[in-house]
Design a protein around this motif. Structure first.
Motif, short mmCIF file in Angstrom:
data_model
loop_
_atom_site.label_atom_id
_atom_site.label_comp_id
_atom_site.label_asym_id
_atom_site.label_seq_id
_atom_site.Cartn_x
_atom_site.Cartn_y
_atom_site.Cartn_z
N ASN A 108 0.81 -1.22 0.00
CA ASN A 108 0.00 0.00 0.00
C ASN A 108 0.84 1.27 0.00
O ASN A 108 0.36 2.34 0.34
CB ASN A 108 -0.97 0.01 1.18
N CYS A 109 2.08 1.15 -0.42
CA CYS A 109 2.96 2.33 -0.56
C CYS A 109 3.46 2.37 -2.00
O CYS A 109 4.10 1.41 -2.47
CB CYS A 109 4.13 2.26 0.41
N GLY A 110 3.15 3.45 -2.70
CA GLY A 110 3.54 3.53 -4.10
C GLY A 110 3.81 4.95 -4.52
O GLY A 110 4.03 5.85 -3.70
N THR A 111 3.77 5.16 -5.82
CA THR A 111 4.10 6.48 -6.38
C THR A 111 2.92 7.07 -7.13
O THR A 111 1.98 6.37 -7.52
CB THR A 111 5.29 6.38 -7.36
N LEU A 112 2.99 8.39 -7.32
CA LEU A 112 2.08 9.12 -8.18
C LEU A 112 2.95 9.92 -9.14
O LEU A 112 3.28 11.08 -8.87
CB LEU A 112 1.16 10.04 -7.37
N PRO A 113 3.39 9.31 -10.23
CA PRO A 113 4.25 10.02 -11.17
C PRO A 113 3.53 11.23 -11.78
O PRO A 113 2.41 11.11 -12.26
CB PRO A 113 4.56 8.97 -12.25
N ASP A 114 4.18 12.36 -11.72
CA ASP A 114 3.68 13.59 -12.33
C ASP A 114 4.55 13.89 -13.54
O ASP A 114 5.78 13.87 -13.46
CB ASP A 114 3.76 14.73 -11.31
N PHE A 115 3.90 14.17 -14.69
CA PHE A 115 4.65 14.39 -15.93
C PHE A 115 5.63 15.54 -15.85
O PHE A 115 6.60 15.58 -16.60
CB PHE A 115 3.68 14.67 -17.09
N GLY A 116 5.39 16.50 -14.95
CA GLY A 116 6.18 17.72 -15.03
C GLY A 116 6.96 18.14 -13.80
O GLY A 116 7.64 19.16 -13.84
N ASN A 117 6.87 17.41 -12.70
CA ASN A 117 7.52 17.89 -11.46
C ASN A 117 8.89 17.27 -11.25
O ASN A 117 9.13 16.59 -10.26
CB ASN A 117 6.64 17.55 -10.25
N PHE A 118 9.82 17.52 -12.16
CA PHE A 118 11.12 16.87 -12.04
C PHE A 118 12.27 17.86 -11.81
O PHE A 118 13.41 17.56 -12.12
CB PHE A 118 11.39 16.00 -13.26
N CYS A 119 11.95 19.02 -11.25
CA CYS A 119 13.02 19.95 -10.88
C CYS A 119 13.54 19.57 -9.50
O CYS A 119 12.82 19.63 -8.50
CB CYS A 119 12.51 21.39 -10.86
N ILE A 120 14.80 19.16 -9.44
CA ILE A 120 15.41 18.76 -8.17
C ILE A 120 15.87 19.97 -7.37
O ILE A 120 15.73 20.01 -6.15
CB ILE A 120 16.62 17.82 -8.44
N ARG A 121 16.38 20.98 -8.08
CA ARG A 121 16.90 22.16 -7.38
C ARG A 121 16.60 23.41 -8.21
O ARG A 121 16.88 23.45 -9.41
CB ARG A 121 18.41 22.01 -7.17
N ARG A 122 16.01 24.41 -7.56
CA ARG A 122 15.65 25.65 -8.24
C ARG A 122 16.71 26.72 -8.04
O ARG A 122 17.44 26.71 -7.05
CB ARG A 122 14.29 26.16 -7.75
N ASN A 123 16.78 27.65 -8.98
CA ASN A 123 17.71 28.77 -8.84
C ASN A 123 17.38 29.60 -7.62
O ASN A 123 18.27 30.07 -6.91
CB ASN A 123 17.66 29.65 -10.10
N ASP A 124 16.08 29.76 -7.36
CA ASP A 124 15.63 30.48 -6.18
C ASP A 124 14.38 29.77 -5.65
O ASP A 124 13.30 29.89 -6.23
CB ASP A 124 15.29 31.93 -6.52
N PRO A 125 14.51 29.00 -4.57
CA PRO A 125 13.37 28.24 -4.04
C PRO A 125 12.17 29.11 -3.70
O PRO A 125 11.04 28.63 -3.68
CB PRO A 125 13.95 27.59 -2.78
N ALA A 126 12.41 30.39 -3.46
CA ALA A 126 11.32 31.29 -3.10
C ALA A 126 10.65 31.91 -4.32
O ALA A 126 9.61 32.55 -4.20
CB ALA A 126 11.83 32.38 -2.17
N ASP A 127 11.24 31.72 -5.51
CA ASP A 127 10.70 32.34 -6.72
C ASP A 127 10.83 31.36 -7.89
O ASP A 127 11.87 31.27 -8.53
CB ASP A 127 11.45 33.64 -7.03
N TYR A 128 9.75 30.62 -8.16
CA TYR A 128 9.77 29.60 -9.20
C TYR A 128 9.99 30.21 -10.58
O TYR A 128 10.44 29.52 -11.50
CB TYR A 128 8.46 28.82 -9.18
N SER A 129 9.69 31.49 -10.75
CA SER A 129 9.84 32.11 -12.07
C SER A 129 11.30 32.21 -12.50
O SER A 129 11.59 32.43 -13.67
CB SER A 129 9.21 33.50 -12.07
N LYS A 130 12.21 32.03 -11.56
CA LYS A 130 13.64 32.13 -11.87
C LYS A 130 14.22 30.82 -12.39
O LYS A 130 15.41 30.72 -12.67
CB LYS A 130 14.42 32.62 -10.65
N GLY A 131 13.37 29.81 -12.54
CA GLY A 131 13.77 28.60 -13.25
C GLY A 131 14.43 27.53 -12.42
O GLY A 131 14.65 27.68 -11.22
N CYS A 132 14.72 26.44 -13.11
CA CYS A 132 15.27 25.25 -12.47
C CYS A 132 16.78 25.16 -12.68
O CYS A 132 17.26 25.31 -13.81
CB CYS A 132 14.58 24.01 -13.04
N ALA A 133 17.50 24.90 -11.62
CA ALA A 133 18.96 24.78 -11.71
C ALA A 133 19.38 23.35 -12.02
O ALA A 133 20.43 23.12 -12.63
CB ALA A 133 19.61 25.24 -10.41
#
Length: 331
Positions: free
Chosen positions: A223-248
């Motif tokens: 009863n433990c599994g995954t929910l794969p999301d097509f788009g949530n694969f950013c491991i580290r952001r340029n600015d965690p407080a501002d998503y508009s600054k993109g993915c590092a």
């Protein structure tokens, strides 16, 4: 795919094609007394369609939509399943200190609306209940316990799962160990209730497909599994407080979904922007759905529109249409 029905390619064929709705179509030839007619065969997609409530979070936050009108809108837009988001009810529940009475009222109203429109409660996405992968054991245990009320709510709503996050340590080995412990504790509680605990790739190390798959392997609970999301694969952001600054640091989205599908009990079709042909500009939906289909998955795929170019309704319908079009193109 199951065959549904066909309409002949005569004067009525155009009307038949316009009624495709949830179905893709294939064309073939039929011999009839020496005459060849083209018939359009409607086929069901290999999945069912649910709507992630996050797709309408702006409507809810700006007061255009009552969160309890979610089922009404999902039915109007042609969905069969509902994926609730806990934080969209946070104001009323937090004001009541998440009391048993407040949770019961949430369950009762949600069930009534789902039943009224003939929809299935699929899962609840849980946020803001603590870090299940924190290195502080006491805090981790508290986070597990904070999720118990949502497991109970999911059971009362006849959902099959809750979706959780694995925030916590940023050191890989420590994160894996913490995640295994936190999930094992929560899944043990949920197993007695008949509820699945699903982890979404949702930023940080949870967006490393291989690493999250390893966590699933080590937890090793049905009863433990995954929910794969097509788009949530950013491991580290340029600015965690501002998503508009993109993915590092971005993980390969197709590789990630393929790694998570063996453990998947739900799937999220993320979308942001579309080109003139109706395709998502950053995600090849046909390729994604082929991965999902090849894994043998036949459950719900949830539409989760997060863009800001289209309105939420328009983005939801564009995502739904793209899913169905892409499904019809699969091998």
């Amino acid at each position: 795919m199951k065959r549904r029905k066909f309409v002949r390619n005569t004067a009525a064929a155009g009307a038949g094609v316009s009624l495709l709705g949830l179905y893709g179509c294939k064309q073939g030839k039929k011999e009839n007394e020496g005459k060849t007619e083209t018939e359009t065969v409607m086929t069901e997609p290999f999945f069912k369609l649910s709507l992630a409530q996050w797709s309408v979070h702006r409507m809810i936050w700006n007061g255009e939509l009552d969160p309890y009108a979610f089922a009404s809108k999902a039915a109007e837009w042609g969905f069969a399943g509902l994926e609730y988001v806990s934080q969209l009810y946070d104001k009323e529940l937090r004001e009541a200190n998440y009391s048993a009475e407040a949770m019961a009222a949430f369950v009762e109203r949600s069930n009534a609306e789902a039943e009224k429109y003939g929809l299935e409660n699929v899962l609840i996405m849980i946020d803001g209940q603590g870090d299940l992968a924190t290195s502080d054991k006491a805090e981790r245990k508290k986070a597990v316990e904070n999720h118990h009320k949502w497991v109970d709510a999911a059971k009362a709503m006849k959902c099959h799962a809750i979706r959780v996050n694995l925030s916590g340590s940023t050191e890989p080995d420590t994160w894996i160990a913490n995640s295994v412990d936190g999930l094992s504790q929560l899944a043990s509680y949920a197993r007695e209730k008949g509820i699945n605990i699903l982890v979404e790739n949702h930023g940080g190390l949870s967006s490393n497909g291989a690493m999250l798959a390893r966590v699933m392997s080590e937890v090793n609970m049905d009863n433990c599994g995954t929910l794969p999301d097509f788009g949530n694969f950013c491991i580290r952001r340029n600015d965690p407080a501002d998503y508009s600054k993109g993915c590092a640091e971005m993980y390969d989205i197709y590789k990630g979904v393929k790694e998570l599908m063996p453990y998947a009990k739900a799937v999220s079709a993320k979308s942001h922007n579309f080109d003139q042909a109706g395709n998502e500009t950053e995600i090849d939906y046909t390729q994604m759905l082929q991965i999902v289909k090849d894994a043998g998955y036949t459950g719900y795929i949830g539409v989760e529109y997060e863009g800001d170019t289209l309105g939420e309704k328009e983005g939801i319908m564009a995502t739904k249409d793209l899913l169905l079009k892409s499904a019809s193109e699969l091998s």
